[in-house]
Enzyme design. Structure first.
Site, PDB file in Angstrom:
ATOM      1  N   SER A 158     -97.588  95.518  40.322  1.00  0.00           N
ATOM      2  CA  SER A 158     -96.649  94.733  41.095  1.00  0.00           C
ATOM      3  C   SER A 158     -96.996  93.474  41.110  1.00  0.00           C
ATOM      4  O   SER A 158     -97.897  92.558  40.186  1.00  0.00           O
ATOM      5  CB  SER A 158     -95.552  95.206  42.333  1.00  0.00           C
ATOM      6  OG  SER A 158     -94.957  94.406  42.038  1.00  0.00           O
ATOM      7  N   HIS A 159     -96.765  92.796  42.012  1.00  0.00           N
ATOM      8  CA  HIS A 159     -97.349  91.472  42.661  1.00  0.00           C
ATOM      9  C   HIS A 159     -98.339  91.380  43.170  1.00  0.00           C
ATOM     10  O   HIS A 159     -98.848  89.808  43.183  1.00  0.00           O
ATOM     11  CB  HIS A 159     -96.522  91.542  44.080  1.00  0.00           C
ATOM     12  CG  HIS A 159     -96.427  92.120  44.960  1.00  0.00           C
ATOM     13  ND1 HIS A 159     -95.733  93.270  45.631  1.00  0.00           N
ATOM     14  CD2 HIS A 159     -96.993  92.046  46.356  1.00  0.00           C
ATOM     15  CE1 HIS A 159     -96.819  93.639  46.576  1.00  0.00           C
ATOM     16  NE2 HIS A 159     -97.393  93.476  46.943  1.00  0.00           N
ATOM     17  N   ASP A 163     -91.197  89.168  39.995  1.00  0.00           N
ATOM     18  CA  ASP A 163     -92.289  89.275  40.608  1.00  0.00           C
ATOM     19  C   ASP A 163     -93.219  90.441  39.233  1.00  0.00           C
ATOM     20  O   ASP A 163     -92.921  90.088  37.521  1.00  0.00           O
ATOM     21  CB  ASP A 163     -92.788  90.215  41.419  1.00  0.00           C
ATOM     22  CG  ASP A 163     -91.977  91.482  40.991  1.00  0.00           C
ATOM     23  OD1 ASP A 163     -91.297  92.021  40.212  1.00  0.00           O
ATOM     24  OD2 ASP A 163     -92.804  92.798  41.752  1.00  0.00           O
ATOM     25  N   ASP A 213     -93.952  93.670  37.834  1.00  0.00           N
ATOM     26  CA  ASP A 213     -92.626  94.043  37.465  1.00  0.00           C
ATOM     27  C   ASP A 213     -91.658  94.364  37.152  1.00  0.00           C
ATOM     28  O   ASP A 213     -90.852  95.456  36.455  1.00  0.00           O
ATOM     29  CB  ASP A 213     -93.373  95.844  37.945  1.00  0.00           C
ATOM     30  CG  ASP A 213     -93.375  95.630  39.094  1.00  0.00           C
ATOM     31  OD1 ASP A 213     -93.006  94.712  40.046  1.00  0.00           O
ATOM     32  OD2 ASP A 213     -92.908  96.771  39.294  1.00  0.00           O
ATOM     33  N   ASP A 231     -89.328  93.895  39.446  1.00  0.00           N
ATOM     34  CA  ASP A 231     -88.347  94.607  40.583  1.00  0.00           C
ATOM     35  C   ASP A 231     -88.545  93.799  41.653  1.00  0.00           C
ATOM     36  O   ASP A 231     -87.161  93.913  42.388  1.00  0.00           O
ATOM     37  CB  ASP A 231     -88.930  96.191  40.501  1.00  0.00           C
ATOM     38  CG  ASP A 231     -89.607  95.912  41.129  1.00  0.00           C
ATOM     39  OD1 ASP A 231     -90.652  94.400  41.788  1.00  0.00           O
ATOM     40  OD2 ASP A 231     -90.515  97.296  41.522  1.00  0.00           O
ATOM     41  N   ARG A 232     -88.125  92.334  41.447  1.00  0.00           N
ATOM     42  CA  ARG A 232     -88.372  91.787  41.998  1.00  0.00           C
ATOM     43  C   ARG A 232     -87.303  90.471  42.909  1.00  0.00           C
ATOM     44  O   ARG A 232     -87.395  89.995  41.508  1.00  0.00           O
ATOM     45  CB  ARG A 232     -89.792  91.452  43.527  1.00  0.00           C
ATOM     46  CG  ARG A 232     -90.486  91.499  44.346  1.00  0.00           C
ATOM     47  CD  ARG A 232     -91.590  91.580  45.249  1.00  0.00           C
ATOM     48  NE  ARG A 232     -92.362  92.671  45.193  1.00  0.00           N
ATOM     49  CZ  ARG A 232     -93.083  92.605  46.982  1.00  0.00           C
ATOM     50  NH1 ARG A 232     -93.331  91.768  47.086  1.00  0.00           N
ATOM     51  NH2 ARG A 232     -93.544  93.550  47.726  1.00  0.00           N
ATOM     52  N   LYS A 263     -85.419  98.621  41.966  1.00  0.00           N
ATOM     53  CA  LYS A 263     -85.049  97.591  42.759  1.00  0.00           C
ATOM     54  C   LYS A 263     -85.360  96.750  41.417  1.00  0.00           C
ATOM     55  O   LYS A 263     -85.765  96.963  40.221  1.00  0.00           O
ATOM     56  CB  LYS A 263     -85.859  96.558  43.949  1.00  0.00           C
ATOM     57  CG  LYS A 263     -86.980  96.744  43.996  1.00  0.00           C
ATOM     58  CD  LYS A 263     -87.351  95.993  44.855  1.00  0.00           C
ATOM     59  CE  LYS A 263     -89.391  95.452  45.157  1.00  0.00           C
ATOM     60  NZ  LYS A 263     -90.378  96.843  45.430  1.00  0.00           N
TER      61      LYS A 263
HETATM   62  C1  VG1 Z   1     -94.766  96.032  49.946  1.00  0.00           C
HETATM   63  C2  VG1 Z   1     -93.055  96.340  50.388  1.00  0.00           C
HETATM   64  C3  VG1 Z   1     -91.989  96.989  50.331  1.00  0.00           C
HETATM   65  C4  VG1 Z   1     -91.578  97.251  48.752  1.00  0.00           C
HETATM   66  C5  VG1 Z   1     -92.874  97.492  48.299  1.00  0.00           C
HETATM   67  C6  VG1 Z   1     -93.346  97.277  46.605  1.00  0.00           C
HETATM   68  O1  VG1 Z   1     -94.772  97.059  50.372  1.00  0.00           O
HETATM   69  O2  VG1 Z   1     -93.242  95.517  51.483  1.00  0.00           O
HETATM   70  O3  VG1 Z   1     -90.622  96.718  50.349  1.00  0.00           O
HETATM   71  O4  VG1 Z   1     -90.990  98.108  49.007  1.00  0.00           O
HETATM   72  O5  VG1 Z   1     -94.025  96.492  48.198  1.00  0.00           O
HETATM   73  O6  VG1 Z   1     -92.720  96.646  45.765  1.00  0.00           O
HETATM   74  P1  VG1 Z   1     -96.303  97.324  51.510  1.00  0.00           P
HETATM   75  O7  VG1 Z   1     -96.301  98.803  52.156  1.00  0.00           O
HETATM   76  O8  VG1 Z   1     -97.422  96.197  51.306  1.00  0.00           O
HETATM   77  O9  VG1 Z   1     -95.336  96.363  52.612  1.00  0.00           O
HETATM   78  V1  VG1 Z   1     -93.224  96.219  44.787  1.00  0.00           V
HETATM   79  O10 VG1 Z   1     -92.909  95.520  44.041  1.00  0.00           O
HETATM   80  O11 VG1 Z   1     -94.787  95.682  44.560  1.00  0.00           O
HETATM   81  O12 VG1 Z   1     -93.294  97.461  43.338  1.00  0.00           O
HETATM   82 CO    CO Z   2     -92.931  94.907  42.056  1.00  0.00          CO
END
Ligand code: VG1
Ligand code: CO
Length: 544
Positions: free
Chosen positions: A113-114, A278, A280, A282-283, A377
């Site tokens: 992801s990010h 982001d 992948d 989804d953000r 998302k």
């Molecule tokens: C973070 C965010 C959470 C989100 C998760 C996955 O998790 O706070 O809201 O669902 O990333 O998003 P954490 O445990 O680091 O707070 V993504 O776009 O990284 O799949």
């Molecule tokens: Co993501």
């Protein structure tokens, strides 16, 4: 097809976090590390023989190698069809849609992801079930147990597949279908939003826009949808070519990391609308001319205006937000007489509510929002939602936000992240907070009196499963909150997240800087948790 059963040794660190297993690429490159995890996924599943599996990732470093390995293990375990995005690419929301559309048994999504990518950065893998959503906690718990006891895995002796040409390949009993990663998703978006209205608003110059794909997966999706289908000028999508290391950047759509877009949107001759997504896809980050919309406000505004979007014109059934997300959407739900659910952080907790029709829209403060159209998302969906809203209301972003605050009040909000904190120190902070909880209720600090202080625990209203230890909450009589959580997506040390919010009903006080308005709570948060004192840091790593 020759299938080999090879012996292996378990790794003890394969516990999935908030969204799958995320580790450094170098960890995944250890002998059998990926093989163990993938075989353990299949060992945790029943009844997939003769079924199909969706496979794709965000294109980061190690994506292609990983896909070739997963193909061979999936084939050996008895899947009869693999549906793979061309080049091994699928955004997370597109993968969710494809699982649903083609009635696949499930899907494996490769993404961190990010998190940054590249040989020295992060890789990730997660399993999604047949509703298209992330596997629930009881599955990830069973999976983790399997990773601890695995002794062998099955792998087919086949040569690497061509992932780059769309079409079907047959290898003995296995069908491998390479699909256009964008087409199905683009069709879904066209079925939700008013594309004619959007085309007209863009060609008439009423909407001018910039989309920052951050060299991640949404490049091809945004280019096809915004430029090719909706007619936005070439160059609307910036950083649109997916790169294995995201061009050295951090593909996290916020004002700290999407700097190019942020600078543009605060310049004098900026477009009317700006957005980013982001790693992948989804953000989402939503911006207007000289304005940034917090994700919590964005969710509330979407809920209040959903009837203006064709797919939601008949009304929405309910809404949900993750616990640390601001209470802005709750106010909308109350006024509209809709149910509103508060879930732990992570999209998997929305799955049951979406499946049973309890909710239509949901979101998280971490730049995530979505609806019942998929079970993840969805970044571009949120962008199109906003574009549709602007076109329909014929108002700029700033006015939409201001009017929302006038009607519902403003939940002033921010999040402070302390990244890469030493694990022992981070655990010490959590312990220290826990110890204070029993004595806090009733105590006053300045104008704030503590109403409750606890650890959030969630009982899923559909299957009654219980999730404990989902964040420390300190709530005040006036509705303000301070929340603490340790991240479940980081790969270095621990990340402490501090979420702060305060409600402001007075319209004359809506135009305040959040850091300033929340300064008392920010100081109080430090007094409770001592992160600066214990780490020697002077400020958060990132403020969003
Ligand atoms: C973070 C965010 C959470 C989100 C998760 C996955 O998790 O706070 O809201 O669902 O990333 O998003 P954490 O445990 O680091 O707070 V993504 O776009 O990284 O799949
Ligand atoms: Co993501």
């Amino acid at each position: 097809m020759q299938i080999n059963t090879l012996s292996t040794t378990a790794y003890t660190d394969q516990k999935p976090g908030t969204s799958g297993l995320r580790k450094k690429v170098t960890v995944f490159q250890q002998n059998n590390y990926l093989e163990n995890f993938v075989q353990s996924i299949f060992n945790s599943l029943d009844g997939f023989q003769g079924q199909s599996l969706v496979l794709g990732g965000d294109g980061r470093y190690f994506n292609r190698e990983a896909i070739q390995i997963i193909i061979k293990i999936a084939a050996a375990n008895g899947f009869s069809e693999l549906i793979i995005g061309q080049g091994g690419l699928l955004s997370t929301p597109a993968a969710s849609h494809i699982i649903r559309k083609y009635k696949a048994f499930g899907g494996i999504i490769l993404s961190a992801s990010h998190n940054p990518g590249g040989p020295d950065d992060d890789f990730g893998i997660k399993y999604n079930v047949n509703n298209g959503g992330p596997a629930p906690e009881k599955f990830t718990d069973a999976l983790f147990e399997n990773t601890n006891s695995i002794t062998e895995y099955k792998i087919a002796e086949i040569s690497d597949l061509d992932l780059d040409n769309i079409g079907q390949q047959q290898i003995d009993d296995l069908i491998v279908t390479i699909i256009d990663p964008v087409a199905d998703y683009a069709e879904l978006m066209a079925s939700i939003f008013d594309f004619e209205l959007l085309k007209n608003s863009i060609s008439a110059g009423f909407i001018t826009l910039c989309f920052d794909a951050m060299h991640a997966i949404t490049g091809p999706y945004a280019t096809r949808i915004l430029e090719d289908i909706l007619g936005a000028p070439k160059g609307t999508v910036i950083n649109g070519i997916p790169l294995e290391d995201f061009g050295g950047g951090h593909p996290d759509p916020n004002m700290a990391h999407a700097k190019e877009l942020t600078d543009l949107m605060f310049a004098e001759d900026c477009p009317t609308f700006g957005a980013a997504s982001d790693g992948d896809g989804d953000r989402n980050m939503i911006m207007g001319a000289n304005v940034f919309v917090t994700p919590s406000d964005s969710l509330a505004i979407m809920a209040a205006n959903a009837h203006l979007i064709p797919a939601y014109a008949k009304g929405i059934s309910g809404v949900a937000r993750s616990m640390p997300t601001s209470q802005a959407v709750d106010r909308v739900a109350t006024k509209m007489g809709l149910p509103c659910f508060e879930t732990p952080t992570g999209w998997k907790y929305f799955g049951n509510l979406l499946d049973t029709g309890e909710i239509t829209l949901c979101g998280e403060e971490s730049f995530g929002s979505g609806s019942d159209h998929v079970r993840e998302k969805d970044g571009l969906w949120a962008v199109l939602f906003w574009l549709n809203l602007i076109a329909k209301r014929r108002q700029p972003v700033e006015q939409i936000v201001q009017e929302h605050w006038q009607t519902f009040g403003r939940d002033i909000y921010c999040r402070h992240d302390y990244e890469a904190v030493d694990l022992e120190i981070a655990n010490g902070i959590v312990e220290h907070l826990r110890n204070q909880l029993p004595g806090l209720a009733g105590q006053s600090f300045g104008d704030y009196t503590v109403k409750y202080a606890d650890e959030f625990s969630y009982t899923d209203p559909i299957d009654n499963s219980v999730s404990n230890n989902q964040g420390i909450r300190i709530g005040f009589e006036d509705g303000s909150r301070i929340i603490y959580r340790l991240s479940g997506t980081g790969t270095v040390g621990a990340t402490l997240r501090i979420y702060l919010e305060k409600f402001e009903a007075d319209t004359n006080k809506h135009d305040q800087d959040a850091q300033h308005a929340l300064s008392f709570l920010i100081n109080l948060a430090e007094q409770f948790c001592e992160v600066k004192k214990r780490t020697g840091r002077t400020e958060p790593t990132v403020i969003t």
